[in-house]
Write a protein that holds these residues in place. Structure first.
Motif, PDB file in Angstrom:
ATOM      1  N   GLU A 145       0.870  -1.222   0.044  1.00 37.29           N
ATOM      2  CA  GLU A 145       0.116   0.090  -0.040  1.00 37.29           C
ATOM      3  C   GLU A 145       0.820   1.161   0.214  1.00 37.29           C
ATOM      4  OE1 GLU A 145      -3.830  -1.483   2.575  1.00 37.29           O
ATOM      5  OE2 GLU A 145      -1.908  -0.848   3.681  1.00 37.29           O
ATOM      6  N   HIS A 146       0.245   2.344  -0.235  1.00 38.36           N
ATOM      7  CA  HIS A 146       0.887   3.706  -0.152  1.00 38.36           C
ATOM      8  C   HIS A 146       1.874   3.981  -1.464  1.00 38.36           C
ATOM      9  CE1 HIS A 146      -1.102   3.795   3.637  1.00 38.36           C
ATOM     10  NE2 HIS A 146      -0.410   2.602   4.007  1.00 38.36           N
ATOM     11  N   LEU A 147       1.736   3.207  -2.492  1.00 35.20           N
ATOM     12  CA  LEU A 147       2.865   3.499  -3.615  1.00 35.20           C
ATOM     13  C   LEU A 147       1.942   3.863  -4.818  1.00 35.20           C
ATOM     14  CD1 LEU A 147       4.948   0.163  -3.291  1.00 35.20           C
ATOM     15  CD2 LEU A 147       5.342   2.408  -2.212  1.00 35.20           C
ATOM     16  N   SER A 148       0.778   4.354  -4.871  1.00 29.03           N
ATOM     17  CA  SER A 148       0.059   4.574  -5.816  1.00 29.03           C
ATOM     18  C   SER A 148       0.715   5.999  -6.390  1.00 29.03           C
ATOM     19  CB  SER A 148      -1.569   4.836  -5.600  1.00 29.03           C
ATOM     20  OG  SER A 148      -1.660   5.660  -4.417  1.00 29.03           O
ATOM     21  N   SER A 149       1.079   7.030  -5.663  1.00 29.73           N
ATOM     22  CA  SER A 149       1.582   8.126  -6.149  1.00 29.73           C
ATOM     23  C   SER A 149       2.998   8.075  -7.073  1.00 29.73           C
ATOM     24  CB  SER A 149       1.542   9.205  -5.207  1.00 29.73           C
ATOM     25  OG  SER A 149       2.423   8.785  -4.219  1.00 29.73           O
ATOM     26  N   LEU A 150       3.706   7.042  -6.929  1.00 27.84           N
ATOM     27  CA  LEU A 150       4.997   6.873  -7.248  1.00 27.84           C
ATOM     28  C   LEU A 150       5.030   6.292  -8.787  1.00 27.84           C
ATOM     29  CD1 LEU A 150       6.504   5.237  -4.142  1.00 27.84           C
ATOM     30  CD2 LEU A 150       6.170   7.556  -4.654  1.00 27.84           C
ATOM     31  N   LYS A 187       4.108 -15.723 -12.495  1.00 32.76           N
ATOM     32  CA  LYS A 187       2.981 -14.948 -11.798  1.00 32.76           C
ATOM     33  C   LYS A 187       3.418 -13.461 -11.921  1.00 32.76           C
ATOM     34  CE  LYS A 187       0.547 -18.281  -8.937  1.00 32.76           C
ATOM     35  NZ  LYS A 187      -0.385 -18.510  -7.563  1.00 32.76           N
ATOM     36  N   VAL A 188       4.813 -13.402 -11.567  1.00 33.87           N
ATOM     37  CA  VAL A 188       4.910 -12.099 -11.723  1.00 33.87           C
ATOM     38  C   VAL A 188       5.111 -11.402 -12.930  1.00 33.87           C
ATOM     39  CG1 VAL A 188       7.147 -10.521 -11.135  1.00 33.87           C
ATOM     40  CG2 VAL A 188       6.526 -12.343  -9.523  1.00 33.87           C
ATOM     41  N   LYS A 189       5.453 -12.024 -13.904  1.00 35.96           N
ATOM     42  CA  LYS A 189       5.369 -11.551 -15.444  1.00 35.96           C
ATOM     43  C   LYS A 189       4.016 -11.332 -15.857  1.00 35.96           C
ATOM     44  CE  LYS A 189       7.971 -14.968 -17.212  1.00 35.96           C
ATOM     45  NZ  LYS A 189       8.776 -15.861 -18.062  1.00 35.96           N
ATOM     46  N   LEU A 190       3.034 -12.186 -15.473  1.00 32.76           N
ATOM     47  CA  LEU A 190       1.563 -11.946 -15.507  1.00 32.76           C
ATOM     48  C   LEU A 190       1.146 -10.713 -14.897  1.00 32.76           C
ATOM     49  CD1 LEU A 190       0.214 -15.536 -15.302  1.00 32.76           C
ATOM     50  CD2 LEU A 190       0.456 -14.102 -17.581  1.00 32.76           C
ATOM     51  N   ALA A 191       1.356 -10.409 -13.792  1.00 31.01           N
ATOM     52  CA  ALA A 191       0.875  -9.378 -12.724  1.00 31.01           C
ATOM     53  C   ALA A 191       1.484  -7.974 -13.452  1.00 31.01           C
ATOM     54  CB  ALA A 191       1.232  -9.488 -11.491  1.00 31.01           C
ATOM     55  N   LEU A 192       3.036  -8.219 -13.949  1.00 29.55           N
ATOM     56  CA  LEU A 192       3.587  -6.951 -14.335  1.00 29.55           C
ATOM     57  C   LEU A 192       4.273  -7.152 -15.751  1.00 29.55           C
ATOM     58  CD1 LEU A 192       5.289  -6.436 -10.937  1.00 29.55           C
ATOM     59  CD2 LEU A 192       3.315  -5.199 -12.003  1.00 29.55           C
ATOM     60  N   LEU A 243       5.538 -10.221   1.815  1.00 27.08           N
ATOM     61  CA  LEU A 243       4.412 -10.027   1.015  1.00 27.08           C
ATOM     62  C   LEU A 243       4.050 -11.245   0.498  1.00 27.08           C
ATOM     63  CD1 LEU A 243       6.535  -7.238  -1.107  1.00 27.08           C
ATOM     64  CD2 LEU A 243       4.530  -6.759   0.572  1.00 27.08           C
ATOM     65  N   SER A 244       2.545 -11.423   0.311  1.00 25.82           N
ATOM     66  CA  SER A 244       2.079 -12.833  -0.050  1.00 25.82           C
ATOM     67  C   SER A 244       1.173 -12.668  -1.240  1.00 25.82           C
ATOM     68  CB  SER A 244       1.246 -13.266   1.134  1.00 25.82           C
ATOM     69  OG  SER A 244       0.423 -12.314   1.703  1.00 25.82           O
ATOM     70  N   SER A 245       0.631 -11.429  -1.706  1.00 26.03           N
ATOM     71  CA  SER A 245      -0.432 -11.513  -2.648  1.00 26.03           C
ATOM     72  C   SER A 245       0.053 -10.757  -4.141  1.00 26.03           C
ATOM     73  CB  SER A 245      -1.447 -10.533  -1.827  1.00 26.03           C
ATOM     74  OG  SER A 245      -2.547 -10.131  -2.971  1.00 26.03           O
ATOM     75  N   PHE A 246      -0.132 -11.875  -4.912  1.00 28.78           N
ATOM     76  CA  PHE A 246       0.136 -11.553  -6.322  1.00 28.78           C
ATOM     77  C   PHE A 246      -0.857 -10.462  -6.872  1.00 28.78           C
ATOM     78  CE2 PHE A 246       2.650 -15.312  -6.218  1.00 28.78           C
ATOM     79  CZ  PHE A 246       4.055 -15.089  -6.967  1.00 28.78           C
ATOM     80  N   ASP A 247      -2.164 -10.569  -6.294  1.00 28.92           N
ATOM     81  CA  ASP A 247      -3.136  -9.655  -6.823  1.00 28.92           C
ATOM     82  C   ASP A 247      -2.825  -8.081  -6.181  1.00 28.92           C
ATOM     83  OD1 ASP A 247      -4.750 -11.473  -7.664  1.00 28.92           O
ATOM     84  OD2 ASP A 247      -6.013 -11.783  -6.196  1.00 28.92           O
ATOM     85  N   GLU A 248      -2.169  -7.940  -4.943  1.00 30.15           N
ATOM     86  CA  GLU A 248      -1.923  -6.809  -4.754  1.00 30.15           C
ATOM     87  C   GLU A 248      -0.663  -6.209  -5.619  1.00 30.15           C
ATOM     88  OE1 GLU A 248      -1.426  -5.174  -0.480  1.00 30.15           O
ATOM     89  OE2 GLU A 248       0.183  -6.503  -0.545  1.00 30.15           O
TER      90      GLU A 248
END
Length: 343
Positions: free
Chosen positions: A270-275, A325-330, A288-293
């Motif tokens: 959280e708190h990274l939306s403005s970066l 999973k990281v590649k799919l998310a990002l 950290l445990s959530s790929f959705d996040e």
């Protein structure tokens, strides 16, 4: 005459030593700044005998030099840069003509306990006193042309004595004994501040440093992120090996390109939306445990190219599918941990 117990028939009072510097008993590295200088033994040979007297640079690394006078530096009237790393120098003692012409002085890894002998270095721009035995920053505030000063791995507990260094751009104080960030308000031009491996519990007293681009405060005692919200030009922030639990406090740092909070206790992104300008995110060894996040908080960062997530539950709970999973998310990522992705 004395008997076998040493008694000679007279009343003797053993003389008692008077300790004028009790600190010496408690500190094996104690040295008295007012004590007579340790005798320096001249070298058997002239290490610079074959050096051109018109040279502007001299490097004498790991040469067991203890006596600066034995170098006869006064003959090098055009000397601008001198590197004497990894020697046995205890005192800074240079000829006047050399001191006045010097731009860069490197005394990294010597035996210097007290900063003295720099009075005539009026044009010095870079000074490296790292890996010595210095406890107090003194006698440098007159070096008004300094842009870089290094005190890595000394015994400094207080940030002090830097008044007058208005041109300073880079201050390196890593691996000391500092507990508090203080006495930096006058360094308005500072761009890089390195404080790793100290004992700092809170980032504070930084608001005056509006030109700061880099802060490194790794391996300290931070539990949260404070003190950087009013630094609009901050581009790189290194916070690894602390005890930080969340990323609150970065919302205003929209210029951040590199954020390293590896080896902490962060469980949410959280708190990274403005970066929006983020290019590198180092987050190894957290919670950290959530790929959705990961996708929700980072997918919109178009400039993001590198992420480190190894050592988190999202990697350890499924190592075989982690990278996919990281590649799919990002999809914009070109590097995951230490591995570059094939295009």
């Amino acid at each position: 005459m004395k008997n076998k117990e040493g008694w000679d028939g007279k009343m003797r009072v053993e003389p008692k030593a008077v300790i004028t510097n009790p600190e010496a008993l408690e500190d094996s590295d104690y040295s008295d700044p007012e004590a007579p200088p340790v005798e320096e033994i001249d070298a058997d040979e002239d290490l610079l005998a074959d050096e051109d007297v018109n040279t502007e640079e001299i490097d004498l690394v790991h040469c067991r030099i203890s006596s600066l006078s034995a170098l006869h530096l006064e003959r090098f009237e055009k000397l601008r840069r001198l590197c004497l790393r990894q020697n046995q120098i205890q005192r800074i003692n240079f000829p006047s003509n050399v001191a006045q012409s010097m731009k860069e002085l490197d005394l990294y890894d010597n035996l210097i306990s007290h900063i003295k002998g720099l009075d005539e270095f009026s044009d010095l721009t870079s000074l490296d006193l790292s890996f010595n035995k210095i406890k107090h920053i003194k006698n440098v505030s007159h070096l008004v042309h300094l842009t870089d000063i290094y005190f890595v791995q000394n015994k400094i507990s207080t940030i002090e004595g830097l008044e007058g260094l208005l041109k300073l751009r880079n201050l390196e104080l890593g691996a000391n004994r500092i507990r508090e960030i203080e006495n930096l308000d006058h360094l308005a031009g500072l761009e890089e501040l390195w404080l790793g491996k100290n004992k700092i519990v809170e980032m504070k007293n930084l608001d005056a440093l509006q030109n700061l681009r880099i802060i490194s405060i790794q391996s300290n005692r931070l539990t949260n992120i404070t003190g950087v919200s009013n630094l609009p030009n901050l581009e790189e922030l290194y916070l690894s090996h602390n005890a930080i639990t969340d990323l609150t406090g970065l919302e205003n740092n929209t210029a951040l390109r590199v954020l390293d909070f590896s080896n902490n206790q962060v469980s949410h992104l959280e708190h990274l939306s403005s970066l929006k300008n983020l290019e590198e995110l180092w987050a190894s060894n957290n919670q950290l445990s959530s790929f959705d996040e990961v996708e929700r908080e980072l997918k919109d960062k178009e400039n993001l190219q590198t992420v480190y997530f190894e050592g988190n539950p999202l990697q350890m709970n499924g190592p075989a599918v982690y990278r996919n999973k990281v590649k799919l998310a990002l999809p914009q990522i070109v590097q995951i941990d230490a591995t570059y992705l094939r295009v």
